[in-house]
Design a protein around this motif. Sequence first.
Motif: not given
Length: 294
Positions: A113-115, A119-121, A150-152
């Motif tokens: 969920g954090l990732f 990625r959404a921002v 970090i997200g991707t």
Amino acid sequence: MSATAGSVRPVRPANWGQRAAWWLVSLIVVAAFWSVRIKWSALLDFPGQSAKYLRALFVPPAWHKAGEAFSSMILSVQMAWFGTVLGIVVSFPLSFLAARPLAPLGVRLPLRGLFAIIRAVPEVVTAILILSVTGLTPFTGALALAIGSIGTLGKWGYEAFEAAESGPLEAIRTSGGGMVALLRWGVWPSSAPEVLSFWLYRFEINVRASAILGLIGAGGIGKMLQDNVQFRNWDVVGMLLLVVIIVTMAIDQISGAVRVRLVSGRWELPLVRRLASGGAPRRKGLSPEATPPG
């Protein structure tokens, strides 16, 4: 003459729900299309206006600004490199904890969920949010790129770890190996080429994104581009665009060659490979030029 059972064509069932969904989607697309205020007459002027600005940009570009442009581009590359390395350091251990065979559900779901939230921002929005703390500096852009990485990288990492071969994992568990042995000898050897290629690909993305972050004042080539567009110095803008294209393509080719080496074990420039193959994409195995999932 009565028709035989084999000659009767079955009636296709009417899927009204699917038809209604297609009609709804079509209506939404049409409504969105007509709600946009498009000045169609401007399309007729587009070729002439494009030629006008291309002449202003590149006939000729401001060659005397080449040194300053390359210095600004190097700053953007440094931002991208710092953001990528910091993103790797943070996302790499978190990717293991988000992978299905390595962590329980209560740990995996919050990390995934954090990732997804990261990625959404977009990186530009992230930079705007943190500039109140760090100010408009290249460090702000580097931090924004690190958070986006970090997200991707987290998502690409745990997907690569989940796709690791199950045989070594079962052998290590059977022999009584611990978590460290499982990661070192079971997961990492089979997923390392893919993960390393993702790291390089993310660096390429960050190089392009660093130029965009400069437009909000984070420094680098984007800041210089914004200043000269504001004052209509089109010949300088043309010089900056040439530098961005040259440096970005050079990084893309070098990174692509390293990714080919990691995946296939040989050195090969992507552009040379495309020209040699007539531009046809290669289907076998992981394509080093393909966009990673997610």
